[in-house]
Design a protein around this motif. Structure first.
Motif, mmCIF file in Angstrom:
data_model
loop_
_atom_site.group_PDB
_atom_site.id
_atom_site.type_symbol
_atom_site.label_atom_id
_atom_site.label_comp_id
_atom_site.label_asym_id
_atom_site.label_seq_id
_atom_site.Cartn_x
_atom_site.Cartn_y
_atom_site.Cartn_z
ATOM 1 N N ILE A 92 0.816 -1.216 0.000
ATOM 2 C CA ILE A 92 0.000 0.000 0.000
ATOM 3 C C ILE A 92 0.850 1.267 0.000
ATOM 4 O O ILE A 92 0.557 2.223 -0.724
ATOM 5 C CB ILE A 92 -0.990 -0.008 1.200
ATOM 6 C CG1 ILE A 92 -1.921 1.220 1.122
ATOM 7 C CG2 ILE A 92 -0.273 -0.091 2.521
ATOM 8 C CD1 ILE A 92 -3.080 1.138 2.094
ATOM 9 N N ASP A 93 1.944 1.276 0.758
ATOM 10 C CA ASP A 93 2.811 2.464 0.784
ATOM 11 C C ASP A 93 3.464 2.688 -0.575
ATOM 12 O O ASP A 93 3.500 3.822 -1.080
ATOM 13 C CB ASP A 93 3.890 2.319 1.863
ATOM 14 C CG ASP A 93 3.356 2.630 3.250
ATOM 15 O OD1 ASP A 93 2.407 3.436 3.350
ATOM 16 O OD2 ASP A 93 3.869 2.068 4.223
ATOM 17 N N LEU A 94 3.991 1.628 -1.162
ATOM 18 C CA LEU A 94 4.674 1.758 -2.454
ATOM 19 C C LEU A 94 3.702 2.208 -3.544
ATOM 20 O O LEU A 94 4.005 3.127 -4.321
ATOM 21 C CB LEU A 94 5.308 0.416 -2.830
ATOM 22 C CG LEU A 94 5.969 0.344 -4.220
ATOM 23 C CD1 LEU A 94 7.123 1.343 -4.300
ATOM 24 C CD2 LEU A 94 6.447 -1.070 -4.513
ATOM 25 N N VAL A 95 2.524 1.582 -3.590
ATOM 26 C CA VAL A 95 1.534 1.943 -4.616
ATOM 27 C C VAL A 95 1.063 3.381 -4.429
ATOM 28 O O VAL A 95 0.933 4.140 -5.396
ATOM 29 C CB VAL A 95 0.343 0.959 -4.578
ATOM 30 C CG1 VAL A 95 -0.771 1.417 -5.506
ATOM 31 C CG2 VAL A 95 0.803 -0.443 -4.947
ATOM 32 N N ALA A 96 0.807 3.778 -3.179
ATOM 33 C CA ALA A 96 0.366 5.154 -2.905
ATOM 34 C C ALA A 96 1.430 6.155 -3.325
ATOM 35 O O ALA A 96 1.122 7.228 -3.859
ATOM 36 C CB ALA A 96 0.028 5.307 -1.428
ATOM 37 N N ARG A 97 2.698 5.797 -3.106
ATOM 38 C CA ARG A 97 3.786 6.709 -3.490
ATOM 39 C C ARG A 97 3.893 6.807 -5.012
ATOM 40 O O ARG A 97 4.047 7.900 -5.564
ATOM 41 C CB ARG A 97 5.102 6.216 -2.884
ATOM 42 C CG ARG A 97 6.235 7.230 -2.933
ATOM 43 C CD ARG A 97 7.480 6.723 -2.229
ATOM 44 N NE ARG A 97 7.241 6.485 -0.821
ATOM 45 C CZ ARG A 97 7.214 5.294 -0.246
ATOM 46 N NH1 ARG A 97 7.400 4.197 -0.978
ATOM 47 N NH2 ARG A 97 6.993 5.161 1.039
ATOM 48 N N LEU A 98 3.791 5.673 -5.702
ATOM 49 C CA LEU A 98 3.889 5.683 -7.169
ATOM 50 C C LEU A 98 2.729 6.454 -7.803
ATOM 51 O O LEU A 98 2.901 7.127 -8.825
ATOM 52 C CB LEU A 98 3.916 4.247 -7.703
ATOM 53 C CG LEU A 98 5.168 3.423 -7.383
ATOM 54 C CD1 LEU A 98 4.998 1.986 -7.849
ATOM 55 C CD2 LEU A 98 6.403 4.045 -8.022
ATOM 56 N N LEU A 99 1.548 6.359 -7.201
ATOM 57 C CA LEU A 99 0.365 7.025 -7.753
ATOM 58 C C LEU A 99 0.199 8.454 -7.228
ATOM 59 O O LEU A 99 -0.784 9.119 -7.558
ATOM 60 C CB LEU A 99 -0.890 6.209 -7.424
ATOM 61 C CG LEU A 99 -0.978 4.829 -8.078
ATOM 62 C CD1 LEU A 99 -2.182 4.055 -7.566
ATOM 63 C CD2 LEU A 99 -1.052 4.961 -9.599
#
Length: 619
Positions: free
Chosen positions: A386-393
């Motif tokens: 969730i952290d990685l996806v939120a950062r990428l988006l």
């Protein structure tokens, strides 16, 4: 009896221990709880909850889920829908229908389940659940709109998914009795039962909202009365129709949350503690109940089904549901990925697996193992990403701990300026537009309103602020603010200017309701105001391997008082009457000191270094 008591104690230790370990490591708490229960149950065989509690296991879990849903409903305020309503309504209507359809198709064509089992399981798969979503949101830092949509969807769709499973089960049961039975013979009575259950929940909320403020229930009985009413509403509604109780308690919680019952503010800390205990305990019990026979049916088709659930069913459901909505595309993609399943999925699957098997439908017995596989895979996949996806988006909120300052004064304005320069998120809150004039002139973030007003919680997003400093010119008000926010932010993270006066009057306000006193000397408001008028200012000093704390002591004026240390990762550690943090290389010290009078030697050194190659360590 001793064995049961020992299991209860072990469940508590494992559940809360997993929560603490998650707090220390940053790992998803639900992943650690699942692992702890799985190790204690099927792997090490320390205890078997079903053997220990027998027939009491199912009602214990059911009531626990009901209390969790009620607590989740209390966190839903309709004012959040001003920004997130479009997405919430679409996912709660179109998303439910599409999710049920796609889940059923995947269950039949990919997992190989018979149509009755696939349709029933597809209805259960609608649920995401507050027991898994809210802990994920608490540990990650996602912007407010997608976080609100995920929270609302999780709480609203829990009873909806349960009702979809009931509709499917009742339809297939009716088919066994009357081969030409239609949906019209099943659905209307169930819808009527759900409406009646919702009215029961709403009526209970109206009674509570009427009785509590009028003093009909003493303060010490409010929490017990509320818990008993919730359980009573749940059981009564379930007598009308299976799983209708989930609708009733959710409606009750949402209704109470939007009736502006001030008496409920005092029970918020307790109900949050109850929710944490229940989530921890139920996750441990359910994962410890899993046995190897439940997993014996697992094959490559089930693995393909899990992949389809992650990468086809959920994304298609969300993206189609939100077509033409006001939700930006980057937030839609986050919502399309994040959908962890939890307690309700496992509990309902276990219940209907037995019933389907009794009806003679093939494949009902695989639902328990498959539901656990869905829970484990979605929790691990979404919890760790969730952290990685939120950062990428680019939907990640500010990860540095923020500082909320109550009161616009010369001291607080100076503090906000220094912290903003150090890249710490700051917010100044004051009820006076005139006092906020200095903050507006300096371009500092501010909020005009009464911090103790309940509406502030909905108009101002407090999630980025991990530390509060109450610095108004009223000592008692500062203590009141700290006491109010101690439960939300943490007693160790609320600070105020200390009591002024001599030793006899210094602790006129009890320490139990005050925030921690700023500065080792416990400066009062009057003292700070007087010193500010004399020219005292806040200075920031960066420490390094070469420029140590001892060097800073030599450079700063002798009467300097140290306010806080800012660690490199952004964590704030304050100097208080009770604590003195240890400075280290990389820290920035913020200190309160008198005007710096340069010695003749310093003036001569400055004239010799006009090039500016040696920056001053303190500013």
């Amino acid at each position: 009896m001793e064995a049961q008591a020992l299991v209860i104690a072990l469940v508590g230790v494992l559940g809360i221990g997993a929560q603490w370990l998650a707090w220390r490591t940053g790992w998803p708490a639900i992943v650690l709880m699942l692992a702890a229960g799985f190790l204690a149950g099927p792997v090490l065989g320390i205890f078997d909850p079903e053997l220990t509690f027998g027939p009491m296991m199912e009602p214990m879990v059911a009531i626990g889920v009901a209390l969790i849903l009620f607590e989740g409903g209390l966190s839903l305020d309709f004012r959040e829908l001003r920004h997130a309503g479009d997405g919430v309504w679409r996912l709660a209507t179109i998303g439910v229908a599409l999710g049920w359809l796609f889940g059923s198709l995947a269950g039949n064509y990919i997992a190989g389940l018979s149509w009755p089992v696939a349709v029933l399981f597809g209805g259960i798969l609608i649920v995401t659940g507050p027991t898994v979503v809210i802990p994920l949101l608490r540990q990650s830092s996602i912007q407010s709109r997608p976080a609100s949509i995920l929270k609302w969807e999780a709480i609203v769709n829990d009873p909806t998914g349960a009702l979809c499973a009931v509709i499917a089960y009742e339809y297939f049961r009716k088919l066994g009795e009357v081969p030409d039975a239609t949906l019209f013979a099943v659905v209307p009575p169930l819808i009527i039962a759900a409406v009646i259950a919702g009215l029961i929940g709403y009526a209970a909320a109206v009674v509570i909202a009427w009785a509590f403020p009028r003093g009909l229930i003493p303060e010490y009985l409010k929490v017990p009365v509320l818990l008993v009413v919730v359980i009573g509403v749940f059981v009564l509604s379930n007598l009308i129709e299976h799983e209708a109780g989930l609708v009733a308690v959710t409606v009750m919680g949402v209704a109470l949350a939007n009736m502006n019952v001030s008496s409920l503010r005092s029970i918020h800390p307790f109900k949050q503690n109850i929710a944490v205990l229940l989530v921890s305990g139920i996750f441990i019990l359910l994962s410890a109940s899993l046995n190897y026979s439940d997993m014996a049916f697992f094959n490559w088709r089930f693995a393909a089904f899990l992949l389809a659930l992650l990468f086809i069913v959920r994304p298609a459901t969300v993206l189609i549901s939100l077509l033409g909505s006001s939700v930006p595309w980057n937030e839609r993609l986050l919502l399309a990925w994040i959908a962890p399943r939890g307690i309700v999925l496992v509990a309902i699957s276990g219940l209907f697996a037995i019933r389907l098997t009794e009806l003679g439908y093939e494949g009902g017995n695989v639902l328990i193992g498959l539901s656990f596989a869905v829970v484990v895979v979605t929790i691990v996949a979404h919890g760790f990403s969730i952290d990685l996806v939120a950062r990428l988006l680019k939907v990640k909120g500010n990860t540095r701990p923020g500082l909320l300052i109550v009161g616009s004064t010369p001291f607080s304005i100076d503090l906000a300026e220094k912290m903003q320069a150090l890249k710490t998120p700051v917010m100044i809150v004051d009820a006076s537009w005139q006092r906020l004039a200095a903050a507006r002139r300096k371009g500092l973030p501010f909020y005009h309103g009464e911090i103790l007003n309940e509406a502030t919680e909905h108009n101002l997003d407090l999630s980025p602020y991990h530390v509060l400093v109450a610095a108004t010119d009223n000592e008692a008000y500062n203590a009141l603010v700290c006491n109010e926010f101690a439960y939300e932010i943490g007693r160790d993270s609320v600070y105020q200017l200390g009591d002024a006066g001599d030793d006899e009057n210094r602790h006129a306000i009890p320490l139990s309701i005050r925030g921690r006193a700023l500065f080792e000397s416990g400066f009062g408001v009057a003292e700070v105001t007087d010193l500010s008028k004399q020219g005292w200012v806040l200075r920031k000093t960066k420490l390094s391997e070469e420029f140590t704390f001892e060097n800073a002591l030599e450079k700063l004026p002798p009467d300097t008082h140290y306010l806080l240390l800012l660690r490199e990762e952004g964590r704030m550690r304050f100097f208080t009457h009770a604590a003195r943090p240890e400075p280290r290389a990389g820290d920035t010290i913020v200190s309160f000191s008198p005007p710096h009078t340069k010695t003749p030697e310093e003036k001569a050194a400055k004239r010799e270094s006009k090039s500016g190659g040696n920056p001053q360590p303190a500013q």
